[in-house]
Scaffold this active site. Structure first.
Site, short mmCIF file in Angstrom:
data_model
loop_
_atom_site.label_atom_id
_atom_site.label_comp_id
_atom_site.label_asym_id
_atom_site.label_seq_id
_atom_site.Cartn_x
_atom_site.Cartn_y
_atom_site.Cartn_z
CE LYS A 97 -0.33 0.28 5.05
NZ LYS A 97 -1.23 0.37 6.20
NE ARG A 106 -6.57 1.52 11.47
CZ ARG A 106 -5.30 1.27 11.17
NH1 ARG A 106 -4.37 2.16 11.46
NH2 ARG A 106 -4.95 0.15 10.57
CG HIS A 163 -4.24 -3.72 11.44
ND1 HIS A 163 -3.61 -3.84 10.24
CD2 HIS A 163 -3.41 -3.00 12.22
CE1 HIS A 163 -2.44 -3.22 10.27
NE2 HIS A 163 -2.30 -2.70 11.48
NE ARG A 182 -3.05 -7.33 7.14
CZ ARG A 182 -3.67 -7.78 8.23
NH1 ARG A 182 -4.24 -8.96 8.25
NH2 ARG A 182 -3.74 -7.03 9.32
CE1 TYR A 188 16.25 32.31 3.78
CE2 TYR A 188 15.48 30.04 3.78
CZ TYR A 188 15.70 31.23 3.11
OH TYR A 188 15.39 31.35 1.78
CB CYS A 213 16.35 25.96 3.04
SG CYS A 213 17.55 26.86 4.04
CG MET A 214 10.98 24.66 -0.54
SD MET A 214 10.03 25.86 -1.50
CE MET A 214 9.06 26.66 -0.23
CG ASP A 215 14.34 24.92 -2.86
OD1 ASP A 215 13.36 24.24 -3.18
OD2 ASP A 215 14.32 26.17 -2.80
#
Length: 411
Positions: A66, A164, A196, A252, A295, A342-344
């Site tokens: 999954k 659940r 489960h 499983r 930053y 940072c983002m990148d």
């Protein structure tokens, strides 16, 4: 074995469209390797499956793929798992199941999480076994079988205490009656009964035994109505490795397929982590003592040093909250990440003597732990989470590639 080295990197097989946001660049002798890459070792997956088969004994093994195989690639992992001895594949949504069929996988596939208004017809037509958790879900599946004009394999998921997904005790009789009628009509074939565990990572928690008894009772009640399941299953990764009494007809496992321990405090169980997250150094530069990095200047250089810039950040699955709390491996050495993620990009402190580290070299953010390298569990510990979230969180511009030959030719 995957080792971060300057030139002896394995030749990966990139997967186009990995992580959905950017096609994986194709590494070749004529072009550079990806800037950021999740390298999946299919031979490690095969090793893990074989180990799990040993623990399963006479029980079958459903490989849970999954969420795109926990972000490792469902088709490639599914083929590797089947080649190594898994008997079937498990997913949540019918779209995931149909995608496996469209990729040419013909082994049994079970799908178990749906809204009641799901269009089940593509899954029915593709010979996917569908698990139901209420009379409403069963009604929709039977309607789909009638529309397609065929019999569909249906499993019943029982809520044994997790509260659940799964049919509740309040609706169990109604669902069993509906299943019996649908079976008599020829609309369904009764495939399985499963549940489960709520405390599988605590192998001796008494709730586990209570859940097993509730499942056995549901199986017995189904049998009294003529609903004899092909197989009963309860054990996830943790139970497969620690509770042989819960094997039933099939186990499983999920996270263990990918080499990550489902009970870290008990050790690694001989599993081999399959995913290595790595990035190529984009820039090496000197930073003087007293200068801030990234930053907010949350890190100030305590002495003249050299830093390396990695082109990967929180947009790619490196959490910002991990800032300054993890190491990377370059060659056989570990170096600390410094300043804010940072983002990148992230910055790594190479120290005043970086040795032979150079631009273009590979840095491992986490992987199998070879030569003392960082592993996903370290991130999980720092973030107070689980390694499931770490590997499934890799995204963005990260290219997914594969090494290993496991699964070649498997249908």
């Amino acid at each position: 074995m995957i080792i971060a080295a300057h030139s002896d990197r394995p030749t990966p097989v990139p997967e186009a469209g990995a992580f959905s946001l950017a096609p994986a660049p194709r590494a070749s002798s004529s072009g550079p390797a990806p800037q950021a890459e999740a390298l999946v070792d299919l031979d490690a997956v095969a090793h893990n499956v074989r180990l799990l088969c040993e623990h399963a004994g006479d029980a079958g093994v459903m490989a849970v793929v999954k969420a795109d195989a926990y972000n490792h690639g469902a088709v490639a992992v599914g083929r590797a798992a089947l080649a190594a001895g898994a008997t079937e594949l498990g997913v949540t949504t019918v779209d995931e199941a149909v995608a496996l069929r469209e990729a040419g996988i013909t082994a049994p596939v079970v799908s178990w999480l749906h809204t009641a208004d799901t269009d089940f017809r593509p899954a029915v037509a593709a010979n996917v076994e569908i698990a139901v958790s209420s009379p409403r879900h069963l009604h929709a599946v039977v309607d789909a079988a009638r529309s397609v004009g065929t019999t569909v394999a249906v499993s019943m998921k029982v809520d044994t205490g997790l509260n659940r997904n799964g049919v509740s005790a309040f609706e169990l009789d109604a669902l069993l009656d509906g299943l019996a009628r649908a079976q008599a009509e020829g609309a369904i074939r009764f495939g399985g009964v499963f549940s489960h565990l709520a405390h599988a990572d605590e192998p001796h928690n008494p709730v586990i035994d209570v859940q097993a008894e509730v499942l056995r009772d549901a199986v017995a009640r189904a049998a009294r109505l003529g609903l004899r399941a092909d197989r009963v299953h309860l054990a996830n990764s943790a139970a497969t490795l620690t509770r042989p009494d819960l094997r039933f007809d099939m186990v499983r496992p999920g996270i263990a397929l990918y080499g990550l321990s489902p009970v870290p405090e008990l050790g690694g169980f001989g599993l081999r982590p399959a995913m290595t997250l790595r990035a190529r150094i984009a820039l090496v530069k000197k930073v003087p003592a007293g200068a801030g990095v990234s930053y907010g200047h949350t890190w100030i250089a305590p002495r003249d040093t050299t830093v390396a810039l990695l082109p990967v950040g929180y947009a790619d699955g490196v959490p910002r909250s991990l800032s300054g709390r993890f190491d990377v491996q370059i060659g056989s050495r570990r170096f600390p990440q410094i300043g804010r993620v940072c983002m990148d990009q992230v910055v790594v402190d190479l120290g005043p003597d970086p040795g032979s580290v150079a631009e273009g070299d590979t840095a491992i953010l986490f992987g199998p732990g070879d030569d003392g390298g960082p592993v996903a569990q370290e991130w999980a510990d720092a973030l107070d989470t689980i390694h499931y979230e770490v590997v499934t969180g890799v995204r963005g511009r990260v290219a997914r590639s594969y090494v290993g030959s496991a699964g070649t030719g498997v249908r």
